[in-house]
Design a protein around this motif. Structure first.
Motif, PDB file in Angstrom:
ATOM      1  N   ALA A  20       0.828  -1.200   0.000  1.00  0.00           N
ATOM      2  CA  ALA A  20       0.000   0.000   0.000  1.00  0.00           C
ATOM      3  C   ALA A  20       0.866   1.255   0.000  1.00  0.00           C
ATOM      4  CB  ALA A  20      -0.929   0.002   1.207  1.00  0.00           C
ATOM      5  N   ILE A  21       1.961   1.232   0.768  1.00  0.00           N
ATOM      6  CA  ILE A  21       2.888   2.372   0.781  1.00  0.00           C
ATOM      7  C   ILE A  21       3.509   2.563  -0.592  1.00  0.00           C
ATOM      8  CG2 ILE A  21       5.019   3.297   1.770  1.00  0.00           C
ATOM      9  CD1 ILE A  21       4.354   1.698   4.334  1.00  0.00           C
ATOM     10  N   SER A  22       3.955   1.463  -1.179  1.00  0.00           N
ATOM     11  CA  SER A  22       4.557   1.529  -2.508  1.00  0.00           C
ATOM     12  C   SER A  22       3.531   2.011  -3.536  1.00  0.00           C
ATOM     13  CB  SER A  22       5.105   0.154  -2.905  1.00  0.00           C
ATOM     14  OG  SER A  22       6.013   0.261  -3.975  1.00  0.00           O
ATOM     15  N   GLY A  23       2.287   1.607  -3.377  1.00  0.00           N
ATOM     16  CA  GLY A  23       1.233   2.067  -4.279  1.00  0.00           C
ATOM     17  C   GLY A  23       1.057   3.570  -4.223  1.00  0.00           C
ATOM     18  N   LEU A  24       1.134   4.146  -3.018  1.00  0.00           N
ATOM     19  CA  LEU A  24       1.048   5.596  -2.870  1.00  0.00           C
ATOM     20  C   LEU A  24       2.216   6.273  -3.582  1.00  0.00           C
ATOM     21  CD1 LEU A  24      -0.183   8.157  -1.547  1.00  0.00           C
ATOM     22  CD2 LEU A  24       1.307   7.706   0.417  1.00  0.00           C
ATOM     23  N   MET A  25       3.421   5.711  -3.443  1.00  0.00           N
ATOM     24  CA  MET A  25       4.593   6.269  -4.094  1.00  0.00           C
ATOM     25  C   MET A  25       4.451   6.222  -5.615  1.00  0.00           C
ATOM     26  SD  MET A  25       7.430   4.594  -1.522  1.00  0.00           S
ATOM     27  CE  MET A  25       8.848   4.982  -2.533  1.00  0.00           C
ATOM     28  N   LEU A  26       3.939   5.109  -6.122  1.00  0.00           N
ATOM     29  CA  LEU A  26       3.733   4.983  -7.567  1.00  0.00           C
ATOM     30  C   LEU A  26       2.712   5.989  -8.077  1.00  0.00           C
ATOM     31  CD1 LEU A  26       3.712   1.136  -8.211  1.00  0.00           C
ATOM     32  CD2 LEU A  26       5.437   2.786  -8.901  1.00  0.00           C
ATOM     33  N   THR A  27       1.672   6.224  -7.284  1.00  0.00           N
ATOM     34  CA  THR A  27       0.667   7.209  -7.682  1.00  0.00           C
ATOM     35  C   THR A  27       1.303   8.582  -7.850  1.00  0.00           C
ATOM     36  OG1 THR A  27      -1.095   6.003  -6.547  1.00  0.00           O
ATOM     37  CG2 THR A  27      -1.496   8.325  -7.018  1.00  0.00           C
ATOM     38  N   HIS A  28       2.174   8.952  -6.917  1.00  0.00           N
ATOM     39  CA  HIS A  28       2.844  10.254  -6.989  1.00  0.00           C
ATOM     40  C   HIS A  28       3.787  10.320  -8.187  1.00  0.00           C
ATOM     41  CE1 HIS A  28       1.903  12.731  -3.332  1.00  0.00           C
ATOM     42  NE2 HIS A  28       1.230  11.631  -3.082  1.00  0.00           N
ATOM     43  N   ILE A  29       4.493   9.236  -8.461  1.00  0.00           N
ATOM     44  CA  ILE A  29       5.381   9.204  -9.626  1.00  0.00           C
ATOM     45  C   ILE A  29       4.576   9.368 -10.906  1.00  0.00           C
ATOM     46  CG2 ILE A  29       6.866   7.705 -11.018  1.00  0.00           C
ATOM     47  CD1 ILE A  29       7.904   6.505  -8.387  1.00  0.00           C
ATOM     48  N   PHE A  79      17.046   4.756  -3.608  1.00  0.00           N
ATOM     49  CA  PHE A  79      16.268   5.922  -3.172  1.00  0.00           C
ATOM     50  C   PHE A  79      14.813   5.528  -2.954  1.00  0.00           C
ATOM     51  CE2 PHE A  79      13.553   9.598  -3.836  1.00  0.00           C
ATOM     52  CZ  PHE A  79      14.192  10.610  -3.142  1.00  0.00           C
ATOM     53  N   TYR A  80      14.287   4.747  -3.892  1.00  0.00           N
ATOM     54  CA  TYR A  80      12.896   4.307  -3.794  1.00  0.00           C
ATOM     55  C   TYR A  80      12.671   3.495  -2.522  1.00  0.00           C
ATOM     56  CZ  TYR A  80       8.361   2.402  -5.251  1.00  0.00           C
ATOM     57  OH  TYR A  80       7.031   2.062  -5.298  1.00  0.00           O
ATOM     58  N   PHE A  81      13.537   2.511  -2.283  1.00  0.00           N
ATOM     59  CA  PHE A  81      13.309   1.610  -1.156  1.00  0.00           C
ATOM     60  C   PHE A  81      13.708   2.224   0.183  1.00  0.00           C
ATOM     61  CE2 PHE A  81      12.870  -1.447  -4.590  1.00  0.00           C
ATOM     62  CZ  PHE A  81      11.763  -2.144  -4.154  1.00  0.00           C
ATOM     63  N   GLU A  82      14.632   3.177   0.173  1.00  0.00           N
ATOM     64  CA  GLU A  82      14.928   3.901   1.411  1.00  0.00           C
ATOM     65  C   GLU A  82      13.722   4.739   1.830  1.00  0.00           C
ATOM     66  OE1 GLU A  82      18.424   6.142   0.581  1.00  0.00           O
ATOM     67  OE2 GLU A  82      19.748   4.394   0.623  1.00  0.00           O
ATOM     68  N   LEU A  83      13.081   5.363   0.856  1.00  0.00           N
ATOM     69  CA  LEU A  83      11.876   6.139   1.163  1.00  0.00           C
ATOM     70  C   LEU A  83      10.741   5.230   1.624  1.00  0.00           C
ATOM     71  CD1 LEU A  83      10.293   8.755   1.273  1.00  0.00           C
ATOM     72  CD2 LEU A  83       9.912   8.576  -1.199  1.00  0.00           C
ATOM     73  N   LEU A  84      10.590   4.090   0.972  1.00  0.00           N
ATOM     74  CA  LEU A  84       9.579   3.111   1.382  1.00  0.00           C
ATOM     75  C   LEU A  84       9.782   2.699   2.841  1.00  0.00           C
ATOM     76  CD1 LEU A  84       7.267   1.099   0.498  1.00  0.00           C
ATOM     77  CD2 LEU A  84       9.097  -0.514  -0.041  1.00  0.00           C
ATOM     78  N   GLU A  85      11.026   2.407   3.186  1.00  0.00           N
ATOM     79  CA  GLU A  85      11.338   1.995   4.559  1.00  0.00           C
ATOM     80  C   GLU A  85      11.077   3.122   5.551  1.00  0.00           C
ATOM     81  OE1 GLU A  85      15.110   0.185   7.150  1.00  0.00           O
ATOM     82  OE2 GLU A  85      15.426   0.954   5.133  1.00  0.00           O
ATOM     83  N   ASP A  86      11.473   4.352   5.192  1.00  0.00           N
ATOM     84  CA  ASP A  86      11.296   5.479   6.103  1.00  0.00           C
ATOM     85  C   ASP A  86       9.821   5.803   6.313  1.00  0.00           C
ATOM     86  OD1 ASP A  86      14.003   5.636   6.378  1.00  0.00           O
ATOM     87  OD2 ASP A  86      14.274   7.360   5.046  1.00  0.00           O
ATOM     88  N   ILE A  87       9.008   5.665   5.268  1.00  0.00           N
ATOM     89  CA  ILE A  87       7.568   5.885   5.434  1.00  0.00           C
ATOM     90  C   ILE A  87       6.978   4.826   6.358  1.00  0.00           C
ATOM     91  CG2 ILE A  87       5.329   5.850   4.257  1.00  0.00           C
ATOM     92  CD1 ILE A  87       6.686   7.146   1.854  1.00  0.00           C
TER      93      ILE A  87
END
Length: 243
Positions: A20-29, A79-87
Motif C-alpha cells: 500500500a505504501i509503494s502504491g502511494l509512491m507509484l501514484t505520486h510518480i 532511493f525508492y526503497f529507502e523512502l519506502l522503509e522510512d515511510i
C-alpha cells in the motif's frame, strides 16, 4: 477511507502494508509524469486493472518493475526503497492521526493485506476513524499521516513530465529499440545543455526510441542504463511469448 474527527479514550487502530505504501509512491510518480493509469500499465505490458490494483495496494509490486521504472525516471533503486522503509517506520511510530485522535498504525504482511481488501465487504471498512471497524490506510488517507519531510521526499521521486505523444510512442517500443537507446546513451557526450541536446541522428531511427531518449534529463551517472537493460530484457520476453 476516512474523514472528520473522533473522540474516544481508546486508540484507533489502522492497518496498512508495504504494498500500500509503494502504491502511494507509484501514484505520486505517475501523476508527476502526467501519465494515466492505463498508459502506465501499457508501458510495462500490464492491463489497466493490474496496474490499478498495484497502486491500490491490492497487488504486491515486483522488484523488477521498480528497477525498470527507476531507470526510466532516473532515480536510484535504493532511493525508492529507502523512502519506502522510512515511510513504514514513520507510520508505525505515529501516536496521533491527522485529526488528533490517539492511534496506532500496524504494518501487516502484503498477503494478509490483500486478503483483507479482497475478502471484506464495504460494510466492514470504516468511513471515519472507528474503534469497531477496520481502518484501512491507503492512497491519500495515508499521505495525510506523512511528515513534511517525507512529503518533500515524495515530490523528489521524479521531476520528469512525459508528453502524451511521447507516451504513445514509448508504449510501442520494442526490445531492439530499447537497446538502440542504451547504445546511444553510452555514446553520448554531455554538454552544458544535457542529454537532450546531444545529436543522436543516425543512432536512433525509430520514433519510439527517440521518444524514450528525449525524456532523459540527467547525466548518465544515474542507473539509467541498468534499468533500461532490464526493460529491454522484459520487452524481449513479452515479444517471445507472442511468437
Amino acid at each position: 477511507m476516512f474523514f472528520g474527527s473522533f473522540e474516544d479514550s481508546q486508540k484507533i487502530e489502522y492497518v496498512t502494508s508495504l504494498s500500500a505504501i509503494s502504491g502511494l509512491m507509484l501514484t505520486h510518480i505517475r501523476k508527476a509524469m502526467n501519465i494515466a493509469q492505463a498508459d502506465m500499465g501499457k508501458l510495462f505490458n500490464m492491463s489497466h486493472a493490474t496496474y490499478r490494483s498495484i497502486e491500490k495496494g491490492e497487488t504486491a509490486i515486483n522488484a523488477d518493475f521498480i528497477f525498470m521504472l527507476c531507470g526510466i525516471i532516473e532515480k536510484k533503486f535504493s532511493f525508492y526503497f529507502e523512502l519506502l522503509e522510512d515511510i513504514a517506520n514513520h507510520l508505525t511510530s505515529v501516536e496521533k492521526d491527522p485529526f488528533n485522535n490517539e492511534c496506532i498504525v500496524n504494518l501487516i504482511p502484503n498477503g494478509d493485506f490483500q486478503k483483507l481488501l479482497n475478502n471484506m465487504s464495504s460494510d466492514d471498512f470504516a468511513i471515519a476513524p472507528s474503534i469497531d471497524k477496520i481502518n484501512i490506510l491507503i492512497d491519500q488517507d495515508m499521505y495525510l499521516f506523512l511528515s513534511p519531510e517525507l512529503k518533500l521526499r515524495m515530490l523528489q521521486l521524479t521531476d520528469k513530465v512525459i508528453m502524451k505523444d511521447q507516451v504513445k510512442e514509448i508504449i510501442k517500443i520494442t526490445s531492439d529499440e530499447v537497446e538502440d537507446v542504451v547504445q546511444a546513451l553510452k555514446k553520448s557526450e554531455l554538454d552544458t545543455n544535457g542529454l537532450n541536446s546531444v545529436n543522436h541522428a543516425g543512432t536512433l531511427s525509430s520514433a519510439s526510441a527517440i521518444a524514450l531518449y528525449s525524456t532523459l534529463l540527467s547525466p548518465i551517472g544515474l542507473p539509467v542504463v541498468a534499468g533500461l537493460g532490464l526493460y529491454k530484457a522484459y520487452k524481449k520476453s513479452k515479444e517471445n511469448k507472442k511468437k
